[in-house]
Design a protein around this motif. Structure first.
Motif, short mmCIF file in Angstrom:
data_model
loop_
_atom_site.label_atom_id
_atom_site.label_comp_id
_atom_site.label_asym_id
_atom_site.label_seq_id
_atom_site.Cartn_x
_atom_site.Cartn_y
_atom_site.Cartn_z
N HIS A 89 13.00 13.63 -10.73
CA HIS A 89 11.71 14.12 -10.23
C HIS A 89 11.30 15.42 -10.90
O HIS A 89 10.64 16.27 -10.29
CB HIS A 89 11.72 14.25 -8.70
N LYS B 2 5.59 5.48 -12.62
CA LYS B 2 5.30 4.40 -11.68
C LYS B 2 6.53 3.52 -11.46
O LYS B 2 6.87 3.20 -10.32
CB LYS B 2 4.13 3.56 -12.20
N THR C 221 9.70 4.14 -11.83
CA THR C 221 10.82 4.83 -11.18
C THR C 221 10.45 5.32 -9.78
O THR C 221 11.30 5.84 -9.07
CB THR C 221 11.30 6.03 -12.02
N LYS C 222 9.16 5.17 -9.44
CA LYS C 222 8.65 5.69 -8.16
C LYS C 222 8.93 7.19 -8.05
O LYS C 222 9.28 7.70 -7.00
CB LYS C 222 9.22 4.91 -6.99
N SER C 223 8.76 7.87 -9.16
CA SER C 223 9.07 9.29 -9.24
C SER C 223 7.92 10.14 -8.71
O SER C 223 6.75 9.74 -8.72
CB SER C 223 9.34 9.66 -10.70
N LYS C 224 8.26 11.32 -8.27
CA LYS C 224 7.27 12.32 -7.85
C LYS C 224 6.96 13.27 -9.01
O LYS C 224 6.29 14.28 -8.82
CB LYS C 224 7.80 13.10 -6.65
N LYS D 240 12.54 -1.84 -17.19
CA LYS D 240 13.22 -2.17 -15.93
C LYS D 240 14.73 -2.17 -16.13
O LYS D 240 15.48 -1.55 -15.37
CB LYS D 240 12.75 -3.54 -15.43
#
Length: 136
Positions: A21, A77, A79-82, A122
């Protein structure tokens, strides 16, 4: 980990930063393009080239290209990272476009990449996550 996250390669840098993150570092405005290829496609292309009678340069790459900014956004997107994106000065010698012409590989070797950027990312992100867990 088995990779050097600060060696300047965009794939490990971005994935490492995103999983932590941390801000993803984009040089310039991110409009420079790159072509990304999964390692299994590269290996298959090299094996076909070695087994052929060709004795000249052949691009074994991916002719699809994506801007560095698009690539950074895709990794965030996936990695669903902030993470956010930060911009740094573009190095003088940084190429604006990297897109190999793989016509000869297609025509002479019957080869072209088959793993999409999304599928390759992925698999790579999964590998990075497992390595990070193993380091804990």
């Amino acid at each position: 980990m088995l990779f050097r996250s600060q060696d300047g390669r965009v794939v490990p840098n971005f994935i490492d930063q995103a999983l932590k993150h941390e801000p993803l570092t984009v040089y310039g405005d991110g409009s420079q393009t790159r072509s990304f290829q999964y390692v299994s496609d590269l290996v298959e292309g090299i094996v076909k080239l070695m087994a052929s009678e060709l004795n000249e340069p052949v691009n074994i790459g991916n002719s699809g290209e994506m801007s560095i900014l698009e690539f950074a956004q895709k990794i965030i997107k996936m990695t669903k990272s902030k993470s956010e994106i930060v911009y740094r000065e573009l190095p003088v010698n940084d190429p604006k476009v990297r897109r190999p012409d793989i016509t000869k590989a297609r025509e002479e070797l019957g080869w072209e990449p088959v793993v999409s950027v999304e599928e390759g990312l992925k698999r790579t992100i999964e590998w990075f996550r497992k390595e990070a867990e193993a380091d804990l």
